[in-house]
Design an enzyme around this catalytic site. Structure first.
Site, PDB file in Angstrom:
ATOM      1  N   TYR A  74      45.858  44.254  40.257  1.00  0.00           N
ATOM      2  CA  TYR A  74      45.838  45.719  40.168  1.00  0.00           C
ATOM      3  C   TYR A  74      47.108  46.317  40.767  1.00  0.00           C
ATOM      4  CZ  TYR A  74      40.721  45.118  39.587  1.00  0.00           C
ATOM      5  OH  TYR A  74      39.468  44.735  39.178  1.00  0.00           O
ATOM      6  N   LYS A  96      41.346  39.684  44.561  1.00  0.00           N
ATOM      7  CA  LYS A  96      41.286  38.599  43.573  1.00  0.00           C
ATOM      8  C   LYS A  96      42.673  38.005  43.370  1.00  0.00           C
ATOM      9  CE  LYS A  96      38.081  41.707  41.232  1.00  0.00           C
ATOM     10  NZ  LYS A  96      38.652  42.965  41.752  1.00  0.00           N
ATOM     11  N   HIS A 137      40.403  35.596  39.530  1.00  0.00           N
ATOM     12  CA  HIS A 137      40.243  36.750  38.650  1.00  0.00           C
ATOM     13  C   HIS A 137      39.934  36.375  37.196  1.00  0.00           C
ATOM     14  CE1 HIS A 137      41.787  41.186  38.270  1.00  0.00           C
ATOM     15  NE2 HIS A 137      40.716  40.972  37.537  1.00  0.00           N
TER      16      HIS A 137
END
Length: 282
Positions: free
Chosen positions: A49, A74, A107
């Protein structure tokens, strides 16, 4: 905030705040601070992210004791493999500004998955990570990887909402006491879901909105949810779900909404090619 117990006796807040697709350098900081102020104690981020640093700053500036906040992050595919994963874990901890992470996930289910998992297991044994888990793992992928794992994953974070109930996967995860965690719990704003007749009628009955009915149903199913919103009123509403309870009949009515058609198929080779090509650092 209600909590669930994981298979390693750690507890996790039942509803977390997701920061997927919120930009770093300000917006994620503001959203995380607002979520903590609203009562969230579980923040879900990821290396992929690219906003771990904003999450870390917000947690530090919130004035809330670190021990009261559950942080999930993650590892991204670029850092899979044993040696790379060890560095990736350290990078996440550095960006978050913490000396431990509550939950750390792999992830995506591609690349040198088991090499990365070994690094997570070692970090878990060393106390750097309190719980480790998996994400986007289907039944077939679980069968592919499970024999290479020494530590049982605590959670599997997958797409989950009334239209995507993952019933077969839930049975397999339950056999190993792996708790499901929902991304897209509100269907990513799916109008058909939020305007569904069954859900809307329950919202009227309980004087709640459609999202609150869905999140309450997810909670009663024993699944952790990660709703995302940058609207402060909606943030507050998404955790205002613990003052009512759906009946057994209403739970069954919600269970009947399953279409078994997720928006993302982790087993699609096109997804593997696309995600393996995404780089988050040099």
């Amino acid at each position: 905030m209600k909590t669930f117990e994981l298979n390693n006796k750690q507890t996790i807040p039942a509803v977390g705040f997701g920061v997927f697709m919120i930009p770093n350098d300000g917006p994620t900081y503001d959203a995380t601070l607002a979520a903590l102020k609203a009562g969230y104690r579980h923040i879900d981020t990821a290396a992929g992210y690219c906003n771990e640093s904003d999450v870390g700053k917000a947690i530090k500036d919130s004035g809330i004791d670190r021990s009261e906040i559950f942080i999930t992050s993650k590892l991204w595919l670029q850092d899979y493999g044993y040696e790379n994963a060890k560095k990736g874990i350290e990078t996440s901890m550095k960006l978050l500004g913490v000396d431990y992470i509550d939950l750390y996930l792999l992830h995506q289910p591609y690349g040198d998955y088991l090499g990365a998992w070994k690094a997570l297991e070692e970090a878990y044994q060393a106390g750097k990570i309190k719980s480790i888990g998996i994400s986007n793992i289907t039944v077939n992928l679980w069968n592919k990887f499970k024999d290479g794992m020494t530590v049982m994953p605590a959670v599997n974070q997958v797409e989950f909402n009334p239209f995507v109930q993952q019933k077969e996967l839930r049975k397999v995860m339950a056999e190993n006491n792996i708790r499901l965690e929902a991304w897209y719990p509100l269907g990513h704003g799916n109008k058909d879901l939020l305007e569904n007749e069954t859900i809307v009628s329950l919202a009227k009955k309980y004087h709640k909105n459609a999202g609150q009915i869905i999140l309450r149903w997810i909670y009663q199913e024993g699944v952790i949810s990660l709703p995302k919103s940058t609207n402060e009123e909606r943030m507050k509403g998404n955790i205002d779900i613990f003052d009512f309870e759906l009946t057994d009949e209403e739970m069954k009515a919600m269970q009947a909404l399953d279409t078994n058609k997720p928006s993302h198929n982790p087993e699609d080779p096109a997804n593997e090619t696309r995600l393996m090509g995404l780089k988050i650092h040099d």
